[in-house]
Every structure is written in structure tokens, then in C-alpha cells.
Design an enzyme around this catalytic site. Sequence first.
Site: not given
Length: 476
Positions: A176, A228, A230, A233, A250, A284, A381
Site C-alpha cells: 500500500k 511511518g 510513531t 505505528g 520503522e 526519519c 519530530e
Amino acid sequence: MREYTQLYIGGGWTDPATGAVIEVVSPHTEEVVGRAPEGSPADMDRAVAAAREAFDDGPWPRMSPAERGEALGRLAAAYEARQAEMAETITAEMGCTLAFSQLAQAPMAHAVLSYYAGLGDSLVVESERQGLFAPITVRREPVGVVAAIVPWNTPQFLTMTKMAPALLAGCAVVVKPAPETPLDAQILAELVDEAGLPPGVVGIVPAGRESGEHLVRHPGVDKVAFTGSTAAGRRIGALCAEQLRRCSLELGGKSAAILLDDADLDAYIGWLPLTSFIISGQGCIAQTRVLVRRDRVQEVLDRLSEACRAMRMGDPFDPATELGPLATARQRDKVEGYIRLGQEEGAKLVAGGGRRGFERGWYVEPTVFLGDNTMRVAREEIFGPVLVVIPYEDEEDAIRLANDSEYGLGGSVWTRDAERGLAVARRVRTGVCAVNGFLLDPVAPFGGFKASGMGRELGPEGLDGYLEYKSIPRMG
């Protein structure tokens, strides 16, 4: 203008279930540069069903690793022939410089694919050991159907870190891609078709968040591999935990570049486009905290300010451009919000902070703050070209500050003493910590500590995540 009207599912091109279309907008011109169908939950159902059939009843998982490696080699050869086109397409979609796309976006994806293709001849899936009570056959078998969910910043590289090892292991994969970058994924589908992989072994369905969550929840999926944020995730990890579904994540980072007291500033400044400002800071692994011994802070600020002022911004297709636009207007607005926040927090704006006169395109100029490690601009981030210089007292303090983060993905140590750099790098709790540069190598594992994720990609370790162990004791 590159336009697609069909999705690659079940080994062929098929009409999507709905008429929804993704319009790809250039981050530089803000004009439409391509269109692709937007996958729906119904399309995900078809892709998973095809992958399920390919895994449960097809030849792919029953081939030898050498045979699968040979097929991946055909795909790698087809990929290499269109590598230049792939690089140009990624730049058109998400705005990184063409120079970076030609250096890393497409070549690194090809390198990962070639690496795993080359492991086919040496992959051992069955071994014998003498147990305490009986001889035992130990097997490594493919985990099953894999959902690979990929972001927009390095779309092909991060597709290959999942797809290539999964395929070598014998899995079937539903990819995807992010809705921001569907065009390069459609080229990949053409290459998969050209390489002659069995039907259903790879399905590629560009889609948004709703269809992505549908894929994660799908009962036909055995593992989710995600790169992607956090926050996303955590959501995916929770959904997988509910069903005891395997997942690898990740996620984000807030990596530190530690400049020791003997650091070569010329070398550090020369690496900025591939460390702190990689993909305009939308990496990242971008090293957006710069830890500097207090007596060298002004020297480093002066050098960073000079480098930022000199950095050429503009058309990502211009060979002279060093910093392209951000990928979306939403991302630019987020970054500018953090620049305002930094000033409100009391961080000193040393360089940048604006758009450098660009009225069109989603540009933010390279920005440098002087702050401390408690500020949100130093802890969260940002995903843009924003650095925070943080003073430290001594080497122990630098290591403490580097580790004082919820993240642990990348980082670097800068010193003229390589052994000293290695000793410091060993103490930084991140998945990768380089000395005097930065590098992701296909042969070495990559992944995060702490909130930067779980599991590893690349290297033999990246293959392990797509294999299950089975023991067969033989007692007669």
C-alpha cells in the site's frame, strides 16, 4: 503527465472498485503532474484474496530460495533498466532533488532488491540437529501474506526493504503506497509484471488511511510491515496485538549529531545535505539535534548559518538545487508551526525560518535554532529542515543528551579520532549511529530503539522477520 486508470492485483491490471482518483500535485509548481486510481477497502479485499491464493495454493512458497532469488534477479534487471525514469518520477511526486533521487531514491531500492536476490543461493531453510531425546529437523518457513505499508519520503527504498526479503522468504505481498506517491508504485507494478512473478504474489494498491487500516485489520494478512510516524505505528501495533498478528514498525526519530571537541567542521558541514537536511529534513533518520561542546557553540552556529544561507533552494529538477520543497502544503504548514513554537519556547532563531521569497511551491528555508534538550523543537519530530543546536559540557553529557529522547533511530559522532568515535557510538542507544557521516547499507540491519520502532530491516536480520521457525522431532 503520467496517468493510470487500473490497479495491479492478481497478476494483472484490473479496474478499481470505485472511481476515486488520486491527483498527484507537484510540490514545486503546485500543478497536477499525474493521476492514479485510489484503492478502496474492496480493492484491498481483492488484493489480499489474490495473495492468499498465491501463498496457499500457488508455486511461489514451494519454490527453492534459489528459484525465488532468480526471479528477484529478473525483477532487479527490469528495475535497473528504468531506474532513471523511477528517479524522475519520485522527484516529480514528492519534491526531493533529482540529484538525490538519482543518488539514492532509485539506486538504493535497486541495491536492496539485488542484495536479497543474491541471497537466494545461500539461504538455508532446513537444517538438522541432534536433540537431547531425538534428531530434529528445524525449518524456516515463510510467514504468509504480508501487508507492506509505505510512506512518501523514500517510497521505493522503503518498499524494497519490505517486499524484497518477504518475496525471497516465500511470502506474498500486498503493497500500500502512500497517496502522495502512487506513480512510482505503478511503475514498480509494471516491472513486477514484466519479471513474470506468479499471479497474486505481489499486489500494489495506492490508497489512503481508511483503506490502509482495512488492510491492517484484514483476517487474510499474516504480517504487517510498516514505515511511518510513531503515532500511526502505535495504532498499527495495537491493531496487530489484538489479533496476535506479527508486525514490524520503522517509525520516527529525533536523531543527534554529536560534534566532539575535535570534530572536523568542514567534514560535518559537507555532509549536511545527507544528514540533517536529507530530503529537506523529511527523513526519519535526519539528524536534527546538533550537540556541540559549549566552547565551540558560536563557531558551529556561524558555520551552520553560513551553510544555510548558501544552500541553493528551488526547482528540484535543477542540478544546482540542494534543497527542494516539502512534499505537501500540510507538511510545510506543520514545519512553520514548529518554527513559531521554537521562538515562543525561547529558542534563539539563528538562521532561516522563512520561505526565502518563494510564492509558489511548498518551501521552507533551512532553519537553525540555539536551544536546549527540554524544548519541544528538540524533542518532537518536525520532519522538515529545522535543526536545534544544543550545548553540552563534556563527552559524558553529550552521550546523556543524545540518549535523552523517546526516539532511537539514527545518529552520528564527529571526531578526528575514529576509535574514540566508535567508543561513543557504542553508547548511543539508536539503531544506527555512524562515525563521520551517515549510511544505510543493504547488508546491515536498520531499525529503531524505543519509540522508533520494533524489528529490523535490511541485512540477513531483515529476512528473519519474514520467516517462522518449525521444529520436527523424529522419534521413530
